[in-house]
Design a protein around this motif. Structure first.
Motif, PDB file in Angstrom:
ATOM      1  N   GLN A 404       7.455  -2.497  70.295  1.00  0.00           N
ATOM      2  CA  GLN A 404       8.464  -1.609  69.721  1.00  0.00           C
ATOM      3  C   GLN A 404       9.655  -2.395  69.196  1.00  0.00           C
ATOM      4  O   GLN A 404      10.200  -2.087  68.128  1.00  0.00           O
ATOM      5  CB  GLN A 404       8.929  -0.566  70.744  1.00  0.00           C
ATOM      6  N   GLY A 407       8.727  -3.605  65.911  1.00  0.00           N
ATOM      7  CA  GLY A 407       8.706  -2.515  64.935  1.00  0.00           C
ATOM      8  C   GLY A 407      10.101  -2.108  64.503  1.00  0.00           C
ATOM      9  O   GLY A 407      10.350  -1.889  63.312  1.00  0.00           O
ATOM     10  N   ILE A 408      11.022  -1.995  65.454  1.00  0.00           N
ATOM     11  CA  ILE A 408      12.399  -1.625  65.122  1.00  0.00           C
ATOM     12  C   ILE A 408      13.037  -2.690  64.235  1.00  0.00           C
ATOM     13  O   ILE A 408      13.720  -2.378  63.255  1.00  0.00           O
ATOM     14  CB  ILE A 408      13.221  -1.405  66.400  1.00  0.00           C
ATOM     15  N   ALA A 411      12.343  -2.313  60.597  1.00  0.00           N
ATOM     16  CA  ALA A 411      12.816  -1.091  59.929  1.00  0.00           C
ATOM     17  C   ALA A 411      14.103  -1.390  59.166  1.00  0.00           C
ATOM     18  O   ALA A 411      15.186  -0.912  59.508  1.00  0.00           O
ATOM     19  CB  ALA A 411      13.031   0.021  60.957  1.00  0.00           C
ATOM     20  N   ALA A 420       7.025  -1.339  59.984  1.00  0.00           N
ATOM     21  CA  ALA A 420       7.184  -1.177  61.434  1.00  0.00           C
ATOM     22  C   ALA A 420       5.828  -1.090  62.113  1.00  0.00           C
ATOM     23  O   ALA A 420       5.618  -1.658  63.196  1.00  0.00           O
ATOM     24  CB  ALA A 420       8.015   0.073  61.735  1.00  0.00           C
ATOM     25  N   ASP A 421       4.885  -0.391  61.481  1.00  0.00           N
ATOM     26  CA  ASP A 421       3.548  -0.273  62.047  1.00  0.00           C
ATOM     27  C   ASP A 421       2.863  -1.626  62.098  1.00  0.00           C
ATOM     28  O   ASP A 421       2.251  -1.988  63.109  1.00  0.00           O
ATOM     29  CB  ASP A 421       2.716   0.707  61.222  1.00  0.00           C
ATOM     30  N   SER A 424       4.460  -3.806  64.901  1.00  0.00           N
ATOM     31  CA  SER A 424       4.106  -3.346  66.245  1.00  0.00           C
ATOM     32  C   SER A 424       2.627  -3.569  66.539  1.00  0.00           C
ATOM     33  O   SER A 424       2.252  -4.018  67.623  1.00  0.00           O
ATOM     34  CB  SER A 424       4.421  -1.846  66.386  1.00  0.00           C
ATOM     35  N   THR A 452       2.770   4.238  63.719  1.00  0.00           N
ATOM     36  CA  THR A 452       3.961   3.861  64.497  1.00  0.00           C
ATOM     37  C   THR A 452       5.195   4.654  64.094  1.00  0.00           C
ATOM     38  O   THR A 452       6.118   4.797  64.892  1.00  0.00           O
ATOM     39  CB  THR A 452       4.229   2.358  64.321  1.00  0.00           C
ATOM     40  N   SER A 453       5.210   5.180  62.881  1.00  0.00           N
ATOM     41  CA  SER A 453       6.450   5.803  62.397  1.00  0.00           C
ATOM     42  C   SER A 453       6.187   7.052  61.572  1.00  0.00           C
ATOM     43  O   SER A 453       5.139   7.186  60.938  1.00  0.00           O
ATOM     44  CB  SER A 453       7.230   4.800  61.536  1.00  0.00           C
ATOM     45  N   VAL A 477      10.006   5.009  65.751  1.00  0.00           N
ATOM     46  CA  VAL A 477       9.196   3.817  65.997  1.00  0.00           C
ATOM     47  C   VAL A 477       8.567   4.030  67.368  1.00  0.00           C
ATOM     48  O   VAL A 477       9.274   4.052  68.375  1.00  0.00           O
ATOM     49  CB  VAL A 477      10.017   2.518  65.942  1.00  0.00           C
ATOM     50  N   GLU A 501       9.092   5.690  72.353  1.00  0.00           N
ATOM     51  CA  GLU A 501       9.449   6.195  71.025  1.00  0.00           C
ATOM     52  C   GLU A 501      10.949   6.395  70.920  1.00  0.00           C
ATOM     53  O   GLU A 501      11.574   7.037  71.764  1.00  0.00           O
ATOM     54  CB  GLU A 501       8.747   7.532  70.770  1.00  0.00           C
TER      55      GLU A 501
END
Length: 544
Positions: A404, A407-408, A411, A420-421, A424, A452-453, A477, A501
């Motif tokens: 995560q 992923g963040i 973004a 992000a996907d 992650s 993921t998003s 995310v 999440e």
């Protein structure tokens, strides 16, 4: 962000002052809704008209209906919360037979003291004018004599009908009647309309720049799983399978040619959803105030259950604590059915039964979101019911947390929506392979089977164009790992399900985690779970 924070503080002060009088004052303003209609009008083709219908009333059982919830597009553009209504927006000014110049019309429920005694006050025509800011408002019974000549417009934009509305028979201005009147006025023939799913994909392909075409191809691949009929369209199949951007550009040109050669009708059931997605994917400051509050309320729910949790709780009780916190903060509804899954139940991605009577010493996955004045949060935490992660639980949890974080970090403004996907997924796939739970990326994917998003706003899965990230988008995310009982791996991992999440605001200065008040690391969660809960002494009598 500074302006947003100031606006949040101002609205919060206003809310608590007005709360003493009995009503909140932090709803979206009439000026906001008007600005959204103006923005839509600017995006519409020349000589076009857009028609929106309120959501239908849906029956729960016998003479009991579900609590009414307005169509998000309709609410976004009007602020009107009642059923049986129509909004008409024109791209250019119109002039009626009396010489009045206008560019929008709204038709609302007629005032009716007897009905209002049972179901609550109605705004009526004067309310639509004085409170919602419309110059021209009419009763729904006047829609059949609106005088709009739909045939003179190059485009009549509307979302096609799902036929999920009832005919009340007694009400000649109910949604059923309004839609039937529109169909007659607009010369609507369902048999001549293009396939909506295929057309939506065509529009998505045309609207996406070539740099982000891989994202669309990925979305098409998922759509093919849900809509098998799409496999009959060679262009869509070729686009999904194309391996380079030049080939996708060729196919995009083919779609344009196909549409140019197709006989034209002025009825368009596809463009409006794209126009609205383009508007709604970017949040205004006024929207961010409400969305941020919904997210913070949801984070507070996660904090309180962390303190209150114990192994003898039921899934339903856990759900109830979250939703009790929502109500304490003034949230009207949940944004979607609450998911509380203990142990193997957490491996069901949209598990909503929540009927397990004791969570025991298992991990509890809690995916819940408050809806505040229409805006929905979407926050997930996974915690050990007894307050301490086992070794295996912690390994999986920390892997999801690491994914995560990646992923963040991805973004960021300018990155493609799938960034992000991709970030992650790379972490989770490698982690699962290193742990011996999976041997390949393909095998690892079965333990992380969802995206993921998604966008967040008036809908928990808000509309958007899935292009590059832009400032003031809000996304989730939410990586996860789900290892159901019986999986092809060491039994010690069975029944472990973890999803984390958070709701992320995209800014030019980087991603902002709006739900950060709910602890995320395994250490922070275990620490908070040691604190005393205000609910520890809330004990109800036993019912025999």
């Amino acid at each position: 962000m500074k302006n947003v924070i100031i606006l949040i503080i101002t609205v919060c002060v206003s809310f608590f002052v007005k709360a003493q009088e009995g009503l909140p004052t932090d709803y979206l303003s009439a000026e906001f809704h008007k600005s959204r209609r103006d923005a839509l009008r600017k995006s519409m083709p020349n000589n076009s008209v857009a028609v929106f219908f309120a959501n239908p009333v849906r029956n729960r059982a016998n003479d009991v209906d579900f609590v009414y919830h307005q169509d998000p597009d309709f609410y976004y553009l009007t602020g009107y919360k009642e059923p049986h209504a129509v909004l008409v927006v024109f791209s250019e000014n119109q002039t009626n037979s009396e010489g009045t110049v206008y560019n929008e019309l709204i038709y609302v429920q007629e005032k009716n003291p007897q009905a209002e005694q049972w179901t609550g006050k109605r705004l009526g025509i004067e309310g639509a004018k004085n409170k919602l800011g419309f110059d021209l408002a009419f009763n729904g019974s006047d829609f059949n004599k609106s005088g709009v000549e739909y045939s003179k417009f190059d485009k009549v934009l509307f979302n096609n009908f799902n036929n999920d509305y009832r005919d009340s028979k007694r009400n000649q201005a109910d949604l059923h009647s309004l839609i039937e009147q529109f169909k007659e006025q607009a010369n609507y023939d369902e048999n001549t309309l293009p396939d909506p799913i295929k057309s939506r994909i065509y529009e998505m392909i045309k609207a996406t720049d070539i740099e982000n075409s891989a994202n669309v191809a990925q979305n098409i691949g998922r759509a093919l799983e849900y809509y098998p009929d799409l496999k009959n369209d060679k262009v869509i199949i070729d686009y999904a399978q194309a391996t380079d951007s030049n080939r996708r550009l060729e196919l995009k040109q083919q779609i344009i040619k196909i549409e140019q050669e197709t006989p034209k009708s002025n009825l368009d059931t596809q463009m409006l959803s794209q126009l609205m997605a383009g508007l709604r994917q970017i949040k205004t400051e006024e929207e961010l105030v409400l969305l941020t509050k919904a997210v913070r309320i949801s984070a507070m729910g996660q904090r309180e259950i962390m303190k209150a949790m114990h192994p003898n709780m039921s899934e339903m009780e856990i759900q109830g604590i979250h939703e009790f916190v929502y109500k304490k903060y003034g949230s009207e509804y949940e944004g979607y059915p609450s998911i509380v899954g203990a142990g193997n139940n957490g491996c069901v991605l949209h598990y909503i039964e929540n009927t397990k009577m004791q969570v025991n010493n298992e991990l509890v996955l809690m995916d819940l979101g408050a809806e505040y004045h229409g805006y929905s949060a979407d926050v997930t935490r996974t915690i050990p019911a007894n307050g301490t992660f086992t070794n295996e639980q912690k390994i999986i949890y920390d892997l999801v947390y690491k994914a995560q974080e990646a992923g963040i970090a991805a973004a960021k403004v300018g990155n493609g929506f799938n960034a992000a996907d991709a970030a992650s997924r790379a972490v989770i796939h490698k982690g699962l392979i290193d742990l011996g739970i999976a041997e390949t990326d393909k095998e690892a994917r079965q333990y992380f089977p969802h995206g993921t998003s998604h966008y967040l706003g008036l809908d928990v899965h808000d509309p958007g164009l899935y292009g590059a990230f832009q400032p003031n988008m809000v996304i989730t995310v939410e990586p996860g790992i789900y290892i159901p009982d019986g999986s092809n791996c060491d039994k010690k991992w069975w029944g472990i399900a973890v999803r984390i999440e958070d709701d992320i605001l995209i800014t030019k200065d980087g991603p902002v985690n709006l739900s950060a008040e709910a602890p995320r690391t395994s250490h922070e969660i275990e620490t908070l779970m040691k604190e005393k809960s205000a609910l520890d002494d809330f004990v109800l009598p036993t019912l025999d």
